[in-house]
Design a protein around this motif. Sequence first.
Motif, PDB file in Angstrom:
ATOM      1  N   ASN A 128      41.893  64.396 -18.165  1.00 37.60           N
ATOM      2  CA  ASN A 128      42.479  65.226 -18.187  1.00 37.60           C
ATOM      3  C   ASN A 128      43.449  65.453 -18.987  1.00 37.60           C
ATOM      4  O   ASN A 128      44.627  65.545 -19.094  1.00 37.60           O
ATOM      5  N   LEU A 129      42.929  66.073 -20.661  1.00 41.15           N
ATOM      6  CA  LEU A 129      44.391  66.232 -22.010  1.00 41.15           C
ATOM      7  C   LEU A 129      45.037  67.329 -21.714  1.00 41.15           C
ATOM      8  O   LEU A 129      43.245  68.557 -22.073  1.00 41.15           O
ATOM      9  N   THR A 130      45.767  68.460 -22.278  1.00 43.84           N
ATOM     10  CA  THR A 130      45.881  69.943 -22.304  1.00 43.84           C
ATOM     11  C   THR A 130      46.211  69.581 -23.570  1.00 43.84           C
ATOM     12  O   THR A 130      47.446  68.589 -23.325  1.00 43.84           O
ATOM     13  N   GLY A 131      46.606  70.899 -24.705  1.00 50.06           N
ATOM     14  CA  GLY A 131      47.417  70.744 -25.405  1.00 50.06           C
ATOM     15  C   GLY A 131      47.982  72.221 -25.406  1.00 50.06           C
ATOM     16  O   GLY A 131      47.006  73.171 -25.285  1.00 50.06           O
ATOM     17  N   THR A 132      48.772  72.900 -26.577  1.00 48.61           N
ATOM     18  CA  THR A 132      49.101  73.808 -27.070  1.00 48.61           C
ATOM     19  C   THR A 132      47.565  74.699 -27.598  1.00 48.61           C
ATOM     20  O   THR A 132      48.236  75.819 -27.988  1.00 48.61           O
ATOM     21  N   ALA A 133      47.142  73.649 -28.706  1.00 48.28           N
ATOM     22  CA  ALA A 133      46.210  74.533 -29.699  1.00 48.28           C
ATOM     23  C   ALA A 133      45.596  73.324 -30.527  1.00 48.28           C
ATOM     24  O   ALA A 133      46.023  71.671 -30.210  1.00 48.28           O
ATOM     25  N   ILE A 134      44.536  73.159 -31.116  1.00 43.47           N
ATOM     26  CA  ILE A 134      43.641  72.124 -32.073  1.00 43.47           C
ATOM     27  C   ILE A 134      44.927  71.742 -33.639  1.00 43.47           C
ATOM     28  O   ILE A 134      44.539  73.098 -33.862  1.00 43.47           O
TER      29      ILE A 134
ATOM     30  N   LYS B 122      46.503  88.234 -13.659  1.00 40.90           N
ATOM     31  CA  LYS B 122      47.416  88.707 -13.471  1.00 40.90           C
ATOM     32  C   LYS B 122      48.193  88.397 -14.419  1.00 40.90           C
ATOM     33  O   LYS B 122      47.669  87.902 -15.870  1.00 40.90           O
ATOM     34  N   ASP B 123      49.263  89.858 -15.686  1.00 40.21           N
ATOM     35  CA  ASP B 123      49.759  89.799 -16.471  1.00 40.21           C
ATOM     36  C   ASP B 123      50.043  88.435 -17.213  1.00 40.21           C
ATOM     37  O   ASP B 123      50.132  87.218 -16.565  1.00 40.21           O
ATOM     38  N   GLY B 124      49.583  88.442 -18.364  1.00 33.32           N
ATOM     39  CA  GLY B 124      50.027  87.279 -19.276  1.00 33.32           C
ATOM     40  C   GLY B 124      48.982  85.820 -18.700  1.00 33.32           C
ATOM     41  O   GLY B 124      49.565  83.948 -18.991  1.00 33.32           O
ATOM     42  N   GLN B 125      48.548  85.693 -17.703  1.00 31.23           N
ATOM     43  CA  GLN B 125      47.379  84.638 -17.617  1.00 31.23           C
ATOM     44  C   GLN B 125      46.310  84.844 -18.277  1.00 31.23           C
ATOM     45  O   GLN B 125      45.450  85.226 -17.928  1.00 31.23           O
ATOM     46  N   PRO B 126      45.961  83.708 -18.883  1.00 26.16           N
ATOM     47  CA  PRO B 126      44.817  83.778 -19.853  1.00 26.16           C
ATOM     48  C   PRO B 126      43.838  83.488 -19.202  1.00 26.16           C
ATOM     49  O   PRO B 126      42.608  84.183 -19.909  1.00 26.16           O
TER      50      PRO B 126
ATOM     51  N   SER C  92      42.663  86.013 -22.776  1.00 25.74           N
ATOM     52  CA  SER C  92      43.624  85.714 -23.847  1.00 25.74           C
ATOM     53  C   SER C  92      43.710  84.206 -24.394  1.00 25.74           C
ATOM     54  O   SER C  92      43.778  83.400 -23.346  1.00 25.74           O
ATOM     55  N   VAL C  93      44.397  84.132 -24.919  1.00 27.14           N
ATOM     56  CA  VAL C  93      44.158  82.257 -25.368  1.00 27.14           C
ATOM     57  C   VAL C  93      45.359  81.718 -24.916  1.00 27.14           C
ATOM     58  O   VAL C  93      45.594  81.753 -24.473  1.00 27.14           O
ATOM     59  N   GLY C  94      44.261  80.216 -23.689  1.00 27.31           N
ATOM     60  CA  GLY C  94      44.701  79.870 -22.905  1.00 27.31           C
ATOM     61  C   GLY C  94      45.143  77.518 -23.932  1.00 27.31           C
ATOM     62  O   GLY C  94      45.312  77.974 -25.367  1.00 27.31           O
ATOM     63  N   PRO C  95      45.777  76.883 -22.801  1.00 29.38           N
ATOM     64  CA  PRO C  95      45.902  75.903 -23.416  1.00 29.38           C
ATOM     65  C   PRO C  95      44.438  75.673 -24.426  1.00 29.38           C
ATOM     66  O   PRO C  95      43.640  75.445 -23.942  1.00 29.38           O
ATOM     67  N   ALA C  96      44.471  73.976 -24.982  1.00 25.51           N
ATOM     68  CA  ALA C  96      43.350  73.639 -25.475  1.00 25.51           C
ATOM     69  C   ALA C  96      43.370  72.364 -24.443  1.00 25.51           C
ATOM     70  O   ALA C  96      44.116  72.050 -24.294  1.00 25.51           O
ATOM     71  N   ALA C  97      42.284  71.407 -24.422  1.00 20.56           N
ATOM     72  CA  ALA C  97      42.016  70.512 -23.546  1.00 20.56           C
ATOM     73  C   ALA C  97      41.053  69.820 -24.152  1.00 20.56           C
ATOM     74  O   ALA C  97      40.233  69.798 -25.075  1.00 20.56           O
TER      75      ALA C  97
ATOM     76  N   HIS D 169      38.444  70.987 -27.479  1.00 20.86           N
ATOM     77  CA  HIS D 169      38.282  72.214 -27.409  1.00 20.86           C
ATOM     78  C   HIS D 169      39.773  73.051 -26.776  1.00 20.86           C
ATOM     79  O   HIS D 169      39.968  72.654 -26.489  1.00 20.86           O
ATOM     80  N   TRP D 170      39.459  74.608 -27.456  1.00 19.99           N
ATOM     81  CA  TRP D 170      40.032  75.564 -27.274  1.00 19.99           C
ATOM     82  C   TRP D 170      39.154  76.691 -27.847  1.00 19.99           C
ATOM     83  O   TRP D 170      38.986  77.256 -28.661  1.00 19.99           O
ATOM     84  N   PHE D 171      39.549  77.689 -26.950  1.00 16.94           N
ATOM     85  CA  PHE D 171      39.272  78.956 -27.895  1.00 16.94           C
ATOM     86  C   PHE D 171      40.503  79.896 -28.104  1.00 16.94           C
ATOM     87  O   PHE D 171      41.465  80.014 -27.388  1.00 16.94           O
ATOM     88  N   SER D 172      40.378  79.423 -29.192  1.00 12.58           N
ATOM     89  CA  SER D 172      41.939  79.641 -30.341  1.00 12.58           C
ATOM     90  C   SER D 172      42.043  81.356 -30.242  1.00 12.58           C
ATOM     91  O   SER D 172      43.121  81.971 -30.526  1.00 12.58           O
TER      92      SER D 172
END
Length: 162
Positions: free
Chosen positions: A111-117, A47-51, A72-77, A139-142
């Motif tokens: 598990n933890l998540t974040g908006t970036a690294i 769906k649109d907006g779904q990374p 697209s870029v999603g959350p870091a983990a 880790h994060w696909f930036s």
Amino acid sequence: MRAIVISLVLTIAACAVWAQQPAPPTKTYSSAADVAALLAKAKSEHKDGQPTVVEGILHLAPYNANLEYRTSVGPAAVHEHEAELFYVLDGSATLVTGGKLANEKRTNAENLTGTAIEGGKSQAVAKGDFVIVPENTPHWFSAIDGTIVLMSLHVPRSVPNP
């Protein structure tokens, strides 16, 4: 005190519901055609907006191999007790490992998540590459170059007793 009791009751109820979820059935083989069908399914469900769209490839408890279709870029983990192995099936991206999660939040008990690294090491990854991310490592696909299709495998690691 009442709020604490209500919170505790809701937490226990949520754990009970989660514990009742059936484990995925054991699946120890997927053909190339099966994986192609999973990729087609992931593309159709995107769906649109779904990374990321995730589809299960194999399951043998406690291991799950998944297909990840990322557009697209999603959350870091951070997976506190599992290493994560990635194999790039198609496409390319930039993977950041290490550093610190920005705007860290707990998603569940492990598990933890974040908006970036913040900080970390960037590595370009492309079709055919393997990467293993140790447990407790951000880790994060930036950056995603169009799309990237991955096989991911979470590998539980033993935790030493204190």
